[in-house]
Design an enzyme around this catalytic site. Structure first.
Site, PDB file in Angstrom:
ATOM      1  N   GLY A 110       9.916   1.058  -2.449  1.00  0.00           N
ATOM      2  CA  GLY A 110      11.351   0.986  -2.186  1.00  0.00           C
ATOM      3  C   GLY A 110      11.669   0.427  -0.813  1.00  0.00           C
ATOM      4  O   GLY A 110      11.198  -0.632  -0.416  1.00  0.00           O
ATOM      5  N   GLY A 111      12.481   1.172  -0.081  1.00  0.00           N
ATOM      6  CA  GLY A 111      12.892   0.721   1.240  1.00  0.00           C
ATOM      7  C   GLY A 111      11.732   0.529   2.196  1.00  0.00           C
ATOM      8  O   GLY A 111      11.817  -0.269   3.142  1.00  0.00           O
ATOM      9  N   GLY A 167       8.750 -38.192   0.197  1.00  0.00           N
ATOM     10  CA  GLY A 167       9.626 -37.158   0.743  1.00  0.00           C
ATOM     11  C   GLY A 167       8.869 -36.247   1.688  1.00  0.00           C
ATOM     12  O   GLY A 167       9.429 -35.754   2.672  1.00  0.00           O
ATOM     13  N   ALA A 168       7.588 -36.028   1.403  1.00  0.00           N
ATOM     14  CA  ALA A 168       6.798 -35.143   2.255  1.00  0.00           C
ATOM     15  C   ALA A 168       6.636 -35.740   3.655  1.00  0.00           C
ATOM     16  O   ALA A 168       6.555 -35.011   4.649  1.00  0.00           O
ATOM     17  CB  ALA A 168       5.439 -34.882   1.618  1.00  0.00           C
TER      18      ALA A 168
HETATM   19  C1  HXC Z   1      10.445  12.365  -1.979  1.00  0.00           C
HETATM   20  C2  HXC Z   1       8.288  11.723  -2.283  1.00  0.00           C
HETATM   21  C3  HXC Z   1       8.684  10.394  -2.484  1.00  0.00           C
HETATM   22  C4  HXC Z   1      10.071  10.095  -2.408  1.00  0.00           C
HETATM   23  C5  HXC Z   1       6.568  10.484  -2.641  1.00  0.00           C
HETATM   24  N1  HXC Z   1       6.959  11.720  -2.384  1.00  0.00           N
HETATM   25  N2  HXC Z   1       7.590   9.654  -2.710  1.00  0.00           N
HETATM   26  N3  HXC Z   1       9.165  12.672  -2.016  1.00  0.00           N
HETATM   27  N4  HXC Z   1      10.916  11.117  -2.153  1.00  0.00           N
HETATM   28  N5  HXC Z   1      10.539   8.876  -2.562  1.00  0.00           N
HETATM   29  C6  HXC Z   1       6.136  12.909  -2.247  1.00  0.00           C
HETATM   30  C7  HXC Z   1       5.560  13.412  -3.551  1.00  0.00           C
HETATM   31  O1  HXC Z   1       6.469  14.224  -4.186  1.00  0.00           O
HETATM   32  C8  HXC Z   1       4.373  14.176  -3.054  1.00  0.00           C
HETATM   33  O2  HXC Z   1       4.838  15.402  -2.518  1.00  0.00           O
HETATM   34  C9  HXC Z   1       3.880  13.346  -1.883  1.00  0.00           C
HETATM   35  O3  HXC Z   1       5.004  12.558  -1.475  1.00  0.00           O
HETATM   36  C10 HXC Z   1       2.758  12.405  -2.248  1.00  0.00           C
HETATM   37  O4  HXC Z   1       3.149  11.647  -3.384  1.00  0.00           O
HETATM   38  P1  HXC Z   1       2.136  11.287  -4.568  1.00  0.00           P
HETATM   39  O5  HXC Z   1       2.928  10.709  -5.648  1.00  0.00           O
HETATM   40  O6  HXC Z   1       1.294  12.475  -4.869  1.00  0.00           O
HETATM   41  O7  HXC Z   1       1.216  10.225  -3.847  1.00  0.00           O
HETATM   42  P2  HXC Z   1       0.539   8.926  -4.453  1.00  0.00           P
HETATM   43  O8  HXC Z   1      -0.112   9.260  -5.773  1.00  0.00           O
HETATM   44  O9  HXC Z   1      -0.283   8.358  -3.343  1.00  0.00           O
HETATM   45  O10 HXC Z   1       1.737   7.903  -4.792  1.00  0.00           O
HETATM   46  C11 HXC Z   1       2.500   7.396  -3.764  1.00  0.00           C
HETATM   47  C12 HXC Z   1       3.726   6.658  -4.366  1.00  0.00           C
HETATM   48  C13 HXC Z   1       4.471   7.638  -5.316  1.00  0.00           C
HETATM   49  C14 HXC Z   1       3.227   5.455  -5.174  1.00  0.00           C
HETATM   50  C15 HXC Z   1       4.572   6.160  -3.226  1.00  0.00           C
HETATM   51  O11 HXC Z   1       4.693   8.854  -4.633  1.00  0.00           O
HETATM   52  C16 HXC Z   1       5.780   7.133  -5.777  1.00  0.00           C
HETATM   53  O12 HXC Z   1       5.842   6.280  -6.701  1.00  0.00           O
HETATM   54  N6  HXC Z   1       6.865   7.659  -5.187  1.00  0.00           N
HETATM   55  C17 HXC Z   1       8.215   7.261  -5.586  1.00  0.00           C
HETATM   56  C18 HXC Z   1       8.510   5.866  -5.178  1.00  0.00           C
HETATM   57  C19 HXC Z   1       9.930   5.501  -5.378  1.00  0.00           C
HETATM   58  O13 HXC Z   1      10.338   5.126  -6.474  1.00  0.00           O
HETATM   59  N7  HXC Z   1      10.763   5.728  -4.288  1.00  0.00           N
HETATM   60  C20 HXC Z   1      12.203   5.520  -4.298  1.00  0.00           C
HETATM   61  C21 HXC Z   1      12.458   4.071  -3.985  1.00  0.00           C
HETATM   62  S1  HXC Z   1      14.127   3.687  -3.842  1.00  0.00           S
HETATM   63  P3  HXC Z   1       3.991  16.755  -2.593  1.00  0.00           P
HETATM   64  O14 HXC Z   1       4.908  17.790  -2.030  1.00  0.00           O
HETATM   65  O15 HXC Z   1       3.663  16.965  -4.041  1.00  0.00           O
HETATM   66  O16 HXC Z   1       2.755  16.511  -1.742  1.00  0.00           O
HETATM   67  C22 HXC Z   1      14.332   3.290  -2.235  1.00  0.00           C
HETATM   68  C23 HXC Z   1      15.697   2.847  -1.848  1.00  0.00           C
HETATM   69  C24 HXC Z   1      15.708   1.567  -1.088  1.00  0.00           C
HETATM   70  O17 HXC Z   1      13.489   3.379  -1.412  1.00  0.00           O
HETATM   71  C25 HXC Z   1      15.638   0.410  -2.002  1.00  0.00           C
HETATM   72  C26 HXC Z   1      15.752  -0.884  -1.276  1.00  0.00           C
HETATM   73  C27 HXC Z   1      15.904  -2.042  -2.166  1.00  0.00           C
END
Ligand code: HXC
Length: 493
Positions: free
Chosen positions: A157-158, A388-389
């Protein structure tokens, strides 16, 4: 050292360093010893719901502050994956946005370490708005302070969009970048994909171009950060970096480049042959390899090098290479870095894939970037510049300060065979055995660099052995061409 001096030089407290990949430990390893001053270490989020009220870590999962790298003042932040997944909530966002804004205000580079799952899901819109503030700070700082992003873990994401707004992204072999992780991909599209195939270093180093450097591990990422910063000014308002001048290694430049225009060679050997100490920091090395970009020094001063790479797709320009070159040229122009362009290009890559892939639109980006650049820019035609290049690769007609050419170089609308087949079509149809002769006559009458030199499209034919001396003198004479200061941002291409 007296006690009072010690008190003025706050140190990173080793007791507070987290082991391994903790954010403070990373900052401690990246920055000059004892240079880090942390801000916001006690900041906590005020969110409620989803159990967050009982999880309020000091610093809210990001470490931020000021310090120096090889003596250069910088602002830095590092997200900590071990704290709420490094996710970005309101407080976390405020700390990052402030660090970026203050880098721009102070005219120092920003180095951000990203290791985060993106917007903190529990905080909802507050987290999204937080990213909005981070992105706004990135954009406001663009073209003012160099922004370097290190991606040192799984980022979503961000946590990948902020790097995309910054100037350079350095990614490790252990990191991933994607807008949405594999679990979300599976839920939304049904596609089964592992993290590495979705957003691993091969994806971004070779295919998407989203990572400018792919390195093995954290230490290698820190080393590239130091090396890259060594080429850059602190800000667009600062003077260029000056290193002690160094001679390049002894190189027979003429022998490096085969005279047969179709034979490959590695243009990076030519770059190293003219650069101080033979050093060249290549950017996006494994993506769009037909165009080489990167930083070197000539006579101690940083130059941005753009060069056609004859050993990859014969050095042809295509849409991807154009985008790669365009953003680099814009970065150099934003930060007052002179451009050295090594030209050996057979043209734009023809075909339906290129046309439907937007080569017109993408090629225009490179054309626009060179044409609008106000930094000193010097081209050297090593072997050929067609069509052109020829124009796009920093020709005189789009504002090059000087165009030099090596003897035997050819400049034309197209290669001799193609041109003769059109111009002499009737004669070749009637007497096919005359084709070679007609090709040779076209080559002699229309392509030689001395013809271009006579009409002023080439300023001087130079002995390859004199290339560095010519560049050194020309760049010295152009030193005052531009005042320091903000010129434009570095729009993602
Ligand atoms: C809250 C989060 C989190 C999130 C991870 N965690 N991402 N908590 N918000 N976005 C937490 C998990 O709950 C977990 O907590 C710990 O971090 C580790 O995550 P895992 O999934 O166990 O780790 P891993 O297997 O290494 O995977 C990492 C990851 C995955 C690939 C990043 O966590 C994931 O897909 N997260 C969500 C990604 C996502 O969709 N984010 C939102 C994007 S929108 P615990 O407590 O269990 O240890 C965005 C807005 C901006 O960012 C967009 C701009 C265009």
């Amino acid at each position: 050292m007296s006690d009072s001096m010690q008190a003025e030089t706050p140190a990173v407290d080793p007791l507070r360093l987290a082991p391994g990949d903790g954010a403070r430990a990373r900052i401690g390893r990246l920055l000059d010893p004892t240079s880090f001053v942390e801000l916001g270490s006690q900041r906590r989020h005020r969110a409620t719901g989803f159990g967050l009220e009982s999880r309020q870590p000091d610093g809210d999962g990001v470490v931020a502050g000021t310090g120096s790298i090889d003596g250069m003042a910088i602002n830095v932040f590092a997200q900590d994956r071990r704290v709420l997944g490094g996710s970005l909530g309101e407080a976390h966002a405020d700390k990052i946005a402030r660090t970026i804004s203050q880098a721009a205000r102070g005219g120092v580079p920003l180095v951000g370490i990203n290791d985060s799952g993106g917007a903190r899901i529990q905080e909802g819109v507050a987290a999204l708005d937080g990213y909005g503030r981070v992105f706004s700070a990135n954009v406001a700082a663009s073209g003012r302070s160099p922004q370097l992003s290190l991606v040192l873990g799984p980022c979503a994401g961000g946590a990948v969009y902020s790097p995309a707004l910054m100037d350079f992204t350095i990614m490790t072999d252990e990191a991933y970048m994607f807008l949405t992780g594999p679990r979300v991909v599976k839920a939304v599209t049904g596609e089964d994909v592992d993290a590495r195939s979705l957003g691993g270093p091969e994806v971004h180093g070779q295919r998407s171009g989203s990572a400018h450097f792919v390195v093995d591990d954290d230490e290698a990422a820190f080393a590239v950060t130091r090396e890259l910063l060594g080429y850059l000014p602190s800000s667009s308002g600062s003077p260029p970096r000056q290193a002690p001048p160094e001679a390049p290694p002894q190189t027979d430049l003429r022998a490096l480049v085969p005279t047969d225009g179709r034979e490959p060679y590695d243009v990076r050997d030519v770059i190293r042959g003219v650069a101080d100490g033979g050093r060249f920091l290549e950017v996006q090395e494994h993506w769009a390899r037909n165009l080489v970009i990167g930083f070197s020094r000539i006579d101690g001063r940083t130059v941005g090098v753009v060069a056609n790479q004859a050993r990859w797709l014969a050095g042809v320009l295509d849409g991807t290479a154009s985008e790669k070159g365009a953003r680099f040229v814009r970065f150099c122009d934003a930060f007052g870095i002179p451009l050295v362009v090594l030209v050996d290009v057979p043209g734009f890559l023809p075909g339906t894939a290129q046309e439907s892939g937007g080569v017109i639109r993408k090629g225009a980006k490179l054309l626009h970037a060179f044409t609008s650049a106000t930094v000193p820019r010097v081209s050297v035609v090593l072997r050929k510049a067609f069509g052109g290049a020829y124009i796009v690769m920093n020709s005189r007609s789009i504002g090059a300060d000087a165009v030099l050419a090596w003897p035997g170089a050819e400049l034309a609308v197209m290669g001799a065979e193609g041109a003769a087949d059109i111009v002499f079509r009737r004669a070749i149809e009637e007497e096919p055995e005359r084709r070679d002769e007609l090709v040779a006559s076209y080559r002699a009458d229309a392509m030689h660099a001395d013809l271009a030199a006579r009409r002023g499209s080439v300023d001087e034919l130079i002995d390859p052995a004199d290339t560095r001396a010519a560049l050194k003198s020309l760049l010295a004479s152009l030193r005052g061409a531009r005042q320091h200061g903000f010129v434009h941002d570095n729009l993602p291409q």
